[in-house]
Every structure is written in C-alpha cells, then in structure tokens.
Design a protein around this motif. Structure first.
Motif, PDB file in Angstrom:
ATOM      1  N   ALA A 104       0.834  -1.210   0.000  1.00 24.66           N
ATOM      2  CA  ALA A 104       0.000   0.000   0.000  1.00 24.66           C
ATOM      3  C   ALA A 104       0.864   1.253   0.000  1.00 24.66           C
ATOM      4  O   ALA A 104       1.749   1.414   0.832  1.00 24.66           O
ATOM      5  CB  ALA A 104      -0.923  -0.011   1.219  1.00 24.66           C
ATOM      6  N   GLU A 105       0.584   2.163  -0.939  1.00 24.32           N
ATOM      7  CA  GLU A 105       1.320   3.422  -1.001  1.00 24.32           C
ATOM      8  C   GLU A 105       0.697   4.436  -0.039  1.00 24.32           C
ATOM      9  O   GLU A 105      -0.460   4.299   0.348  1.00 24.32           O
ATOM     10  CB  GLU A 105       1.287   4.020  -2.413  1.00 24.32           C
ATOM     11  N   PRO A 106       1.460   5.458   0.346  1.00 25.42           N
ATOM     12  CA  PRO A 106       0.865   6.561   1.111  1.00 25.42           C
ATOM     13  C   PRO A 106      -0.259   7.218   0.321  1.00 25.42           C
ATOM     14  O   PRO A 106      -0.305   7.165  -0.911  1.00 25.42           O
ATOM     15  CB  PRO A 106       2.048   7.517   1.324  1.00 25.42           C
ATOM     16  N   GLU A 107      -1.168   7.856   1.037  1.00 22.41           N
ATOM     17  CA  GLU A 107      -2.381   8.401   0.430  1.00 22.41           C
ATOM     18  C   GLU A 107      -2.073   9.397  -0.689  1.00 22.41           C
ATOM     19  O   GLU A 107      -2.699   9.357  -1.751  1.00 22.41           O
ATOM     20  CB  GLU A 107      -3.235   9.072   1.510  1.00 22.41           C
ATOM     21  N   HIS A 108      -1.101  10.281  -0.478  1.00 18.00           N
ATOM     22  CA  HIS A 108      -0.834  11.311  -1.490  1.00 18.00           C
ATOM     23  C   HIS A 108      -0.300  10.704  -2.783  1.00 18.00           C
ATOM     24  O   HIS A 108      -0.591  11.187  -3.883  1.00 18.00           O
ATOM     25  CB  HIS A 108       0.145  12.364  -0.940  1.00 18.00           C
ATOM     26  N   LEU A 109       0.479   9.609  -2.669  1.00 16.30           N
ATOM     27  CA  LEU A 109       0.991   8.955  -3.882  1.00 16.30           C
ATOM     28  C   LEU A 109      -0.141   8.248  -4.630  1.00 16.30           C
ATOM     29  O   LEU A 109      -0.158   8.230  -5.869  1.00 16.30           O
ATOM     30  CB  LEU A 109       2.088   7.962  -3.522  1.00 16.30           C
ATOM     31  N   ARG A 110      -1.079   7.671  -3.899  1.00 10.09           N
ATOM     32  CA  ARG A 110      -2.197   7.006  -4.555  1.00 10.09           C
ATOM     33  C   ARG A 110      -3.062   8.022  -5.294  1.00 10.09           C
ATOM     34  O   ARG A 110      -3.504   7.773  -6.414  1.00 10.09           O
ATOM     35  CB  ARG A 110      -3.035   6.236  -3.522  1.00 10.09           C
ATOM     36  N   LEU A 111      -3.303   9.157  -4.660  1.00 11.69           N
ATOM     37  CA  LEU A 111      -4.114  10.186  -5.311  1.00 11.69           C
ATOM     38  C   LEU A 111      -3.418  10.730  -6.552  1.00 11.69           C
ATOM     39  O   LEU A 111      -4.062  11.002  -7.578  1.00 11.69           O
ATOM     40  CB  LEU A 111      -4.412  11.311  -4.320  1.00 11.69           C
ATOM     41  N   GLU A 112      -2.092  10.890  -6.485  1.00  8.35           N
ATOM     42  CA  GLU A 112      -1.352  11.387  -7.643  1.00  8.35           C
ATOM     43  C   GLU A 112      -1.413  10.410  -8.820  1.00  8.35           C
ATOM     44  O   GLU A 112      -1.391  10.823  -9.985  1.00  8.35           O
ATOM     45  CB  GLU A 112       0.110  11.635  -7.261  1.00  8.35           C
ATOM     46  N   SER A 113      -1.488   9.116  -8.525  1.00  4.15           N
ATOM     47  CA  SER A 113      -1.536   8.115  -9.602  1.00  4.15           C
ATOM     48  C   SER A 113      -2.961   7.773 -10.015  1.00  4.15           C
ATOM     49  O   SER A 113      -3.178   6.828 -10.784  1.00  4.15           O
ATOM     50  CB  SER A 113      -0.811   6.845  -9.157  1.00  4.15           C
ATOM     51  N   GLY A 114      -3.943   8.492  -9.484  1.00  2.71           N
ATOM     52  CA  GLY A 114      -5.333   8.273  -9.871  1.00  2.71           C
ATOM     53  C   GLY A 114      -6.026   7.135  -9.165  1.00  2.71           C
ATOM     54  O   GLY A 114      -7.083   6.677  -9.614  1.00  2.71           O
TER      55      GLY A 114
END
Length: 660
Positions: free
Chosen positions: A402-412
């Motif tokens: 699981a990636e951190p939340e901000h990285l997940r949002l950046e990748s859509g």
C-alpha cells in the motif's frame, strides 16, 4: 486444569472475538444498533465470567469497558477512532491475559497496574466527573495506605511486625444489595483487622433524599492475615476491591512490596486443545462405529465357520462380502473423521481485521480490508497453521504494497488501498490469496537487492525472467526495506511464509504488476492427516503421488515424444506439454531398452500441466501419511510415508519440489 476454568477459557476466546468483530463493525457504522448491543453483551458476559475467578485486574478493565459501551449506547454519539482504539486495547490485553491464564492458570505480576491503566484510559472517555472516575477504577494511588497506617492506634506496633500486612480498599457498587452483597459482613469476615476507615463514595444528599437501598460506602482496612485468605473473602466482588501486600519498615511506615490483587493463584498446567464439533457429525461417527461393530461380528462368525471346517467356497464368498463391507465403512469413517476435523476459514480470518487495522494505524495508511470465502472449510491443522504466514502477508501488503495516500491520489487511485483476503476450494485443495492494489513488485529492485546481498550470482540474475526474479522475495534473508523496524527489514517474513506452506504440504506463488498490485497465493491440501494417493511403478519399486495434483493419466506413443533442446515434450490432444521422467528426477538408471510408449501422469505444476513419465500405474488408495522425521526430516521432494498392506513403506513424492 479445572473444568470450570477450562470452560471459561473456551468461552472467553469466543467472546473476545465477538467483541472485536462488533467494535470494528461499529467503527465502520457508528449508528448501527446491532453491533453496539452485541459488543455490550459480549463484554458484559466476559466480565461476569471473570468475576467467578481471582482475576480482579481483568474484571476492573472490562468493567470500565462495559461502562463506556453502556454510555455510548445511551447517547449514540462520540464513537470515533480514539474510543474504538481504547476499547480494542482493552479487548487485546484481555486476549493476552486469557492466553497466559491458559498456560499458567494465573495472571502475570504486572496485571494489576495494566488493569488500572486500561480502566483509567477507558473512563477518561466518559462524560462523568473525573473524581468519580478515579474512584470507579480503583485507582492505583497508594497514598491512602500510608494515611491508614498513620491513623491507626499504634503504628509502631504495625512496623515492628515481621509478617507483611494486607491493605484493602473496597468500594461497593451502589446496587450491591440487589446482588446479594453485604459489604459490612464481608469486612467482618476479614481476620486480624488492625485498622478500618469508612467514608462515603459520593457526597451525601439531604437526609430526606437518602436512598436506603443504595450503598454509598468506601471501605479501607489493614489486616495481618495472609494475602490469599483476604482475596478469597472478596473473590465474588473482584471489580470492586483492590488488595495490596505491604511490607512494614522499622520506622513504623508501610512500604508497598507488591500490588498483585489478581495475580496470585495456584499454578495450573497448559490448557488442553479443544475443538467444537457439530452434534450431527458426532452422531454420524457413532452410527458408523455401530456398523463397524456389526461388520466385526460378521467377520468373527466367518472365522468360527473356518475353524469348524465349513465349505471353502462359501467362506470365500463370505470373506469377500465382509471385506467389501469393511472397506466401505472405513472409507465412510475416514470421511466422517475428516468432517469432524474440518473448520471454516472464518475461524482464522476473523483474527485479521484488528491486526490489519493496528498495522495501518501504526504506519499512518488508509486501508480498505475485506475478506471472501470465509465459509470454505479445511482441516483443523491447515486452518490453525495459516495464522502466522497470513499475518506476514497482510503486514507486507500494508507495509510494502500500500502506497501513502498522497501517492495514490497522484496516480489516480482511491485514497485507501484495497487489500483482499480470500479462500476458495479447488478440487481437493484449498487456495488462499492475499491481494492488494498497491505499488506492485519492481523486478529491477529485486535484482538490485539480490545482487547486493549475494543471494544469486550476478550472471544468474541476468538470465532470470521477471517472474523468476519476483520469486526471490521468498529467499532466506531477502528484504527490500531500507531500515529495520518492528514490521520489516529483518529479512524474515516471506521466507517464513514459504516454509510454513511447505510444512503444511502446500506451495506459495506470487503474481504482481508494477503499479497495479500484488497477489500472493497459497495452495494447500484440505488435510495433512489422511490423503488419497496414486501408486506408480518405477522398475520394481512403488512410489506415491498425491491424487489432488493429478489431472489425468495417459499412454503416449514414443512417436509423440519430441526433443526440445536438452529436454523433452509430448503432444496430448493437439497440445504440447513438457515431459519429465520420474527416473531422472530420482536419479535412477533408465531401463536398457526404451519402451515403445510411455505411461504419463499429467500433473499441475504451478499454473501449467506437466507430464511425468513412469513405468506403470498401480492403484489409488487412501493412506494415513506420516511426515518425515529424524535424519530424514526436510528431505527434498518427499511429503511423507505410509505403510502398505504387506508392511512395506511407500514414499509419497512432492513432484513440484522435485521439478523445481
């Protein structure tokens, strides 16, 4: 172990799990009534059961949890993450205490302090007056003991005693009379009282408003009796009393030597393993045993006829009929025993939501965790043996996948990572998967780590495919964590997963796509006690192959065997499959003259079918398999052994491991 205590332990495990499930459901939907009521009932029942034993610290913590749940149930608000954290912390500590009681029969020495700490944390969530909360949790402030000694008639005599004293603080509940308690009678039962102080728990109301049926006392006392004697007197009100053992000093003061109001007790051996079984399955076993007795009597009758010289033809027919009946009954009895040992995956899956939640909270990650196939059943040994490897996999999915939340949002991607734990039945095997939609595995990073740690020679790494490279995560000592933490970086975990799966007779595989997620799959037998095998011939020897891995058997003419570089393949129904000779796997010399055709066992090895060439097929049989032990333990390519009817030993092979 005492029968009552053993029953308490079994019930406690179930209530703890029920409370955990309800609290997690309540966190998802704070307004839901069913989980709130269920959690309250579970904690209330558990607290009542604890009251039957000398486990006062556990009762203190659970009493506070019950009060908090009762308050939340009344006002229906205030259910947030900190409240659930406090309640889960209490349930988690209770679970650890029950495990210790199961092993030793008593609470650990630090239980009193931990029980007070949990109770204070829980009552801090209430809206009541903090001063009342402090008294309600029987706070660990021990200044009252020195005050009691100082107010006694002759403190010098107290200090001169060689024997330690016992300090008692008893705060009866307001409704204690309705429970049949008599606080003053309990106090009079304490032998060798040296000092007593009575006070009011809450401020007294006006004389006209005093409720004569409500107890408002706080009782403090000193006794020269033995600690166990005092504790026995108050054993039915453990959540209302705290007892301390104190050591008088030469200066006439009392120093606290121990605070173990619930820790003392008689040592008891580890609890026996228990298994709850549906009554219908036990009834089925009893019916089959009855039929076995009838078959045994029929066989005894035939033996008597043989002794009396009866007609051989008639005896032969009777023996064949008896043998067929016994064979049928043994097969049914085998199935019935396996049914008794079968447990649903739910029994182990239910323990993971809290572990995932705690790991995610520790790492500051948002996780959407779900489970599928909880009703799938497998052997008790398989289900229980899955806890450690699945815990490793889930922690890895949270920590590495699981990636951190901000990285997940950046990748859509959604802010919360999705992790799924699922089980499904696959013929005579059970498949368990841990899937996440995280960052996936980077083969380049795996190669770099393997090169730095010398896990694989550099030239070998260059020849590996991405799939083979990803399989290196199961190598001993492999870890891509940049630093050691309490969750990762020690080079253990995935290696332990593979070892655990192999001990259970299974295999583990990984499938990953960078940026889209990873799936770890465990393929396991339904049972490791009784299994079905096919006996195959190799020269004059017989070997067993587990039947659950066999897809089919075939006869392949020599003309259909094709050389492929330094290996062989064959054509089966217009499909080309790799061919492996069992003699080559076992390093047995081939026959001098090659046969005109091959007898082939087609097996599933990984995700692909592979043909195993043997000299002949024998029979299918149900066997009681024994794992390899002694100097043969860990022998590669051998699952175990069994005895044949003639007394010879049949080795049961692990074909995928031999090929690998």
């Amino acid at each position: 172990m005492d029968d009552l205590l053993q029953h308490f332990i079994v019930e406690a495990h179930e209530l703890i799990q029920q409370a955990t499930d309800d609290l997690l459901a309540l966190e998802r939907d704070p307004q839901a009534s069913a989980p709130m009521d269920s959690a309250f009932r579970a904690v209330h029942t558990l607290k009542g059961s604890v009251g039957l034993f000398d486990f006062a610290p556990m009762g203190t913590a659970l009493h506070a949890a019950e009060d908090l749940l009762g308050d939340l149930r009344e006002r229906r608000d205030g259910i947030d993450a900190p409240v659930i954290d406090s309640l889960l912390a209490c349930i988690g500590q209770t679970e650890r205490w029950v495990a210790i009681i199961e092993q030793t029969g008593q609470l650990p020495p630090d239980a009193a302090e931990e029980g007070y700490r949990l109770a204070r944390a829980l009552r801090s969530q209430l809206d009541a007056d903090p001063a009342q909360n402090a008294d309600a949790v029987l706070q660990a402030d021990l200044g009252w003991i020195e005050e009691l000694v100082a107010q006694s008639r002759n403190p010098a005599n107290l200090g001169a005693q060689d024997a330690p004293l016992v300090a008692i603080r008893y705060t009866p509940r307001a409704d204690c009379f309705f429970s049949g308690d008599d606080p003053i009678a309990l106090l009079r039962s304490v032998p060798d009282l040296m000092a007593v102080r009575l006070s009011n728990r809450d401020p007294w109301p006006p004389a006209g408003e005093i409720d004569p049926f409500s107890c408002n006392l706080k009782i403090e006392a000193l006794s020269g009796a033995e600690l166990d004697v005092v504790k026995a007197i108050f054993r039915f009100v453990p959540d209302q009393v705290t007892i301390h053992k104190i050591a008088p000093t030469a200066e006439g003061q009392a120093s606290i030597a121990a605070s173990n109001s619930g820790a003392a007790g008689v040592g008891i051996g580890a609890g026996a393993r228990t298994l709850r079984v549906d009554a219908k399955r036990i009834d089925r076993l009893a019916d089959l045993v009855g039929e076995m007795v009838i078959a045994k009597n029929a066989l005894a009758h035939l033996a008597g006829q043989f002794r009396d010289g009866a007609d051989r033809k008639h005896l032969a027919q009777g023996l064949l009929a008896s043998q067929a009946a016994i064979e049928r009954l043994v097969a049914e009895l085998h199935g019935a025993v396996m049914d008794v040992r079968m447990l649903p995956m739910r029994d182990i899956f239910r323990r993971f939501p809290r572990a995932v939640r705690e790991t995610a909270s520790h790492l500051g990650k948002g996780i959407n965790f779900s489970m599928e196939g909880e009703e799938v059943e497998a052997d008790k040994a398989i289900v229980e043996g899955l806890f450690e490897p699945l815990l490793h996999l889930l922690r890895n999915a949270v920590g590495h996948g699981a990636e951190p939340e901000h990285l997940r949002l950046e990748s859509g991607k959604p802010a919360k990572a999705r992790i799924v734990l699922r089980a499904r039945r696959d013929r005579d095997r059970v498949t368990v998967e841990v899937e996440d939609d995280g960052r996936g595995i980077d083969p380049a990073a795996i190669r770099q780590t393997a090169r730095e740690r010398g896990i694989v020679p550099a030239d070998g790494l260059d020849r590996m495919s991405d799939a083979e490279t990803m399989d290196l995560i199961f190598a001993p000592g492999f870890s891509t964590a940049s630093e050691v933490s309490d969750l990762s970086g020690r080079g253990v975990g995935m290696d332990a997963v593979r070892s655990a799966a192999e001990r259970l007779g299974g295999q583990v595989s990984v499938r990953s796509e960078q940026g889209r997620g990873t799936t770890i799959r465990l393929s396991l037998p339904l049972t490791i006690v009784m299994t079905k095998v096919m006996a195959v011939r190799l020269g004059r020897e017989l070997y067993g192959i587990p039947l659950d891995g066999i897809l089919e058997t075939a006869f392949v003419p020599a003309s259909r065997v094709l050389p492929v570089r330094d290996a062989e393949a064959f054509v089966l129904r217009d499909r080309t499959l790799p061919l492996v000779r069992l003699a080559d796997l076992l390093e047995i010399p081939p026959p001098p003259e090659p046969p005109q055709g091959l007898k082939v066992v087609v097996m599933a090895v990984g995700d692909d079918p592979v043909g195993i060439a043997v000299d002949g097929f024998a029979e299918r049989m149900d066997v009681s398999m024994r794992p390899m032990s002694g100097i043969l333990a860990g022998m590669p390519g051998v699952v175990g052994t069994t005895l044949l009817g003639d007394g010879s030993v049949l080795m049961i092979l692990d074909i995928p491991e031999l090929i690998g």
